[in-house]
Design a protein around this motif. Structure first.
Motif, PDB file in Angstrom:
ATOM      1  N   SER A  20       0.984 -24.649  -5.212  1.00 46.21           N
ATOM      2  CA  SER A  20       0.499 -23.749  -6.253  1.00 46.21           C
ATOM      3  C   SER A  20      -0.138 -24.489  -7.415  1.00 46.21           C
ATOM      4  N   SER A  21       0.155 -25.776  -7.517  1.00 42.72           N
ATOM      5  CA  SER A  21      -0.348 -26.574  -8.646  1.00 42.72           C
ATOM      6  C   SER A  21      -1.767 -27.073  -8.423  1.00 42.72           C
ATOM      7  N   ILE A  59       2.839 -23.512 -13.988  1.00 47.08           N
ATOM      8  CA  ILE A  59       3.190 -22.488 -13.009  1.00 47.08           C
ATOM      9  C   ILE A  59       4.333 -21.669 -13.581  1.00 47.08           C
TER      10      ILE A  59
END
Length: 152
Positions: free
Chosen positions: A150-151, A108
């Motif tokens: 987000s991962s 990210i």
């Protein structure tokens, strides 16, 4: 900088030295021994049970990226003056061991997400690198959850 964050979340930073930051991170994770040095900030916040995100600083492979997460499982006091295997520092005071280490599907990149990280002051986003100096920084729950989400 916002140092008044009361949190159960930390970012552990690996930066370029005699090896690139990602290689140093891999060495530490493979041994499950993350060194904490005499001058490392946030030493009082490094306690069992805290959740951490790993960030690679510097300029080489995976630099400026959050790459994995874990939970602090144990803190081992360094009773012998052990040198850092990367020979960067010699005053290691303790080592962190982890459980539940999870590598993100994709790194990210902070530059793509910085506007969503509330632990970084909006007026200081141009100089976000200052937040990642010293090896450990605090992060609030909102930012932690944003990175974890987000991962996926």
């Amino acid at each position: 900088m916002r140092d008044n964050i009361d949190t159960d979340y930390l970012v552990l930073i690996s930066s370029d030295g005699k090896k690139n930051g990602y290689e140093i991170y891999k060495d530490r994770i493979s041994e499950n021994m993350w060194p904490i040095y005499h001058k490392t900030p946030q030493q009082n916040n490094i306690i069992k049970g805290k959740k951490v995100i790993f960030y690679i600083a510097g300029k080489d492979e995976y630099a400026q990226n959050f790459i994995s997460s874990a939970q602090i499982d144990e803190i081992i006091e360094n009773k012998h003056l052990v040198s850092d295997p990367n020979k960067e520092f010699s005053q290691i005071i303790s080592f962190i061991k982890f459980k539940d280490h999870k590598i993100f599907k994709s790194p990210i990149n902070i530059k793509n997400h910085i506007n969503n990280l509330s632990f970084i002051d909006p007026d200081r986003r141009q100089i976000y690198g200052l937040y990642f100096q010293g090896g450990v920084c605090k992060i609030n729950q909102q930012s932690y959850e944003y990175i974890i989400n987000s991962s996926n």
